[in-house]
Motif scaffolding. Sequence first.
Motif, PDB file in Angstrom:
ATOM      1  N   PRO A  94       0.836  -1.216   0.000  1.00  0.00           N
ATOM      2  CA  PRO A  94       0.000   0.000   0.000  1.00  0.00           C
ATOM      3  C   PRO A  94       0.864   1.258   0.000  1.00  0.00           C
ATOM      4  O   PRO A  94       1.959   1.280   0.565  1.00  0.00           O
ATOM      5  CB  PRO A  94      -0.803  -0.122   1.310  1.00  0.00           C
ATOM      6  CG  PRO A  94      -0.704  -1.558   1.708  1.00  0.00           C
ATOM      7  CD  PRO A  94       0.606  -2.050   1.193  1.00  0.00           C
ATOM      8  N   TRP A  95       0.360   2.306  -0.630  1.00  0.00           N
ATOM      9  CA  TRP A  95       1.054   3.585  -0.588  1.00  0.00           C
ATOM     10  C   TRP A  95       1.009   4.133   0.828  1.00  0.00           C
ATOM     11  O   TRP A  95       0.038   3.952   1.549  1.00  0.00           O
ATOM     12  CB  TRP A  95       0.399   4.591  -1.535  1.00  0.00           C
ATOM     13  CG  TRP A  95       0.680   4.348  -2.985  1.00  0.00           C
ATOM     14  CD1 TRP A  95      -0.172   3.825  -3.918  1.00  0.00           C
ATOM     15  CD2 TRP A  95       1.902   4.610  -3.679  1.00  0.00           C
ATOM     16  NE1 TRP A  95       0.424   3.739  -5.143  1.00  0.00           N
ATOM     17  CE2 TRP A  95       1.718   4.229  -5.026  1.00  0.00           C
ATOM     18  CE3 TRP A  95       3.136   5.143  -3.297  1.00  0.00           C
ATOM     19  CZ2 TRP A  95       2.705   4.348  -5.996  1.00  0.00           C
ATOM     20  CZ3 TRP A  95       4.132   5.265  -4.261  1.00  0.00           C
ATOM     21  CH2 TRP A  95       3.913   4.879  -5.580  1.00  0.00           C
ATOM     22  N   GLU A  96       2.074   4.794   1.232  1.00  0.00           N
ATOM     23  CA  GLU A  96       2.155   5.346   2.576  1.00  0.00           C
ATOM     24  C   GLU A  96       2.600   6.797   2.528  1.00  0.00           C
ATOM     25  O   GLU A  96       3.263   7.232   1.584  1.00  0.00           O
ATOM     26  CB  GLU A  96       3.142   4.544   3.442  1.00  0.00           C
ATOM     27  CG  GLU A  96       2.709   3.123   3.715  1.00  0.00           C
ATOM     28  CD  GLU A  96       3.600   2.456   4.743  1.00  0.00           C
ATOM     29  OE1 GLU A  96       4.478   3.150   5.304  1.00  0.00           O
ATOM     30  OE2 GLU A  96       3.425   1.253   4.994  1.00  0.00           O
ATOM     31  N   SER A  97       2.215   7.537   3.562  1.00  0.00           N
ATOM     32  CA  SER A  97       2.702   8.900   3.750  1.00  0.00           C
ATOM     33  C   SER A  97       3.205   9.036   5.183  1.00  0.00           C
ATOM     34  O   SER A  97       2.690   8.397   6.098  1.00  0.00           O
ATOM     35  CB  SER A  97       1.592   9.929   3.474  1.00  0.00           C
ATOM     36  OG  SER A  97       0.516   9.752   4.386  1.00  0.00           O
ATOM     37  N   VAL A  98       4.242   9.850   5.351  1.00  0.00           N
ATOM     38  CA  VAL A  98       4.837  10.073   6.661  1.00  0.00           C
ATOM     39  C   VAL A  98       4.808  11.565   6.957  1.00  0.00           C
ATOM     40  O   VAL A  98       5.280  12.373   6.142  1.00  0.00           O
ATOM     41  CB  VAL A  98       6.281   9.544   6.723  1.00  0.00           C
ATOM     42  CG1 VAL A  98       6.910   9.853   8.086  1.00  0.00           C
ATOM     43  CG2 VAL A  98       6.317   8.040   6.459  1.00  0.00           C
ATOM     44  N   ARG A  99       4.261  11.951   8.103  1.00  0.00           N
ATOM     45  CA  ARG A  99       4.191  13.357   8.513  1.00  0.00           C
ATOM     46  C   ARG A  99       5.111  13.570   9.710  1.00  0.00           C
ATOM     47  O   ARG A  99       5.060  12.826  10.694  1.00  0.00           O
ATOM     48  CB  ARG A  99       2.758  13.728   8.883  1.00  0.00           C
ATOM     49  CG  ARG A  99       2.607  15.171   9.367  1.00  0.00           C
ATOM     50  CD  ARG A  99       1.167  15.455   9.754  1.00  0.00           C
ATOM     51  NE  ARG A  99       0.280  15.319   8.612  1.00  0.00           N
ATOM     52  CZ  ARG A  99      -1.058  15.436   8.698  1.00  0.00           C
ATOM     53  NH1 ARG A  99      -1.625  15.673   9.878  1.00  0.00           N
ATOM     54  NH2 ARG A  99      -1.798  15.303   7.604  1.00  0.00           N
ATOM     55  N   LEU A 100       5.953  14.595   9.613  1.00  0.00           N
ATOM     56  CA  LEU A 100       6.881  14.933  10.685  1.00  0.00           C
ATOM     57  C   LEU A 100       6.433  16.228  11.355  1.00  0.00           C
ATOM     58  O   LEU A 100       6.115  17.198  10.681  1.00  0.00           O
ATOM     59  CB  LEU A 100       8.298  15.102  10.132  1.00  0.00           C
ATOM     60  CG  LEU A 100       8.868  13.927   9.336  1.00  0.00           C
ATOM     61  CD1 LEU A 100      10.240  14.278   8.773  1.00  0.00           C
ATOM     62  CD2 LEU A 100       8.949  12.675  10.190  1.00  0.00           C
ATOM     63  N   THR A 101       6.430  16.227  12.694  1.00  0.00           N
ATOM     64  CA  THR A 101       6.023  17.403  13.459  1.00  0.00           C
ATOM     65  C   THR A 101       7.053  17.680  14.544  1.00  0.00           C
ATOM     66  O   THR A 101       7.466  16.759  15.261  1.00  0.00           O
ATOM     67  CB  THR A 101       4.635  17.206  14.102  1.00  0.00           C
ATOM     68  OG1 THR A 101       3.690  16.858  13.086  1.00  0.00           O
ATOM     69  CG2 THR A 101       4.173  18.470  14.810  1.00  0.00           C
TER      70      THR A 101
END
Length: 240
Positions: free
Chosen positions: A74-81
Amino acid sequence: STGGSGVFGGGGGGALRQHVSVETVVERLANGKVETRFEFLPCPGRHVLRYNGSLLMVERQREQQTVDFQTGQPWESVRLTALGRSPTLFSELLAEAQAHADSKRELTTTVFSNWGTEWRPFGQPRRRRPLASVVLDQGIAEHILNDVTEFVDSQEWYVSRGIPYRRGYLLHGPPGSGKSSFVAALAGHLGYDICVLNLAEPGLTDDRLSHALTHAPAGSLVLLEDVDSAFLKDRDPKDR
């Protein structure tokens, strides 16, 4: 490789929990031995870590409707905060991650196969084969290596004169004489990947062949298997 997930935590009622997925990587070595190792990855969700003295929240999201056709994942996205206004922390983290990934790729060779109009990785990356592990007649390997090295360093000469920047070698001999093994060793020595295309494959048209050669991944050698099938139609399969 196969994957699973688990929750790991230390002792005590106030212990921190780590939500990680376990990826089992199975690699077959050149001597036939199978080597298995486990790699731990953060599960989809939110994770808090400390990087270079700063707290960083990483949120990993996995798409449910779309997948990567090359890997089937599956396609994934990663968010950095992180707290603060400067993006330097993110740049340093991504640069270190890229360097780590590149260092792992430097030890392996990826083999691509042609699927319709695209090249897809075929199996897991293979450990690079030393050039000295392939035994050919004296001087052949050295001659080809020197010629390839000179060609790689001559791109500007070709471009400035409008000459197509490509070079081909015809390796011939009976089955098992080391043709494909030498290509694998040469690619490993140069740090290239390998794109394999069999000219005897049913349905391979001139247009598809031209498209495949034009769109081969950068930094790769294209290996045309069974090349004599383009000329000999009524031959004994034992002679291939």
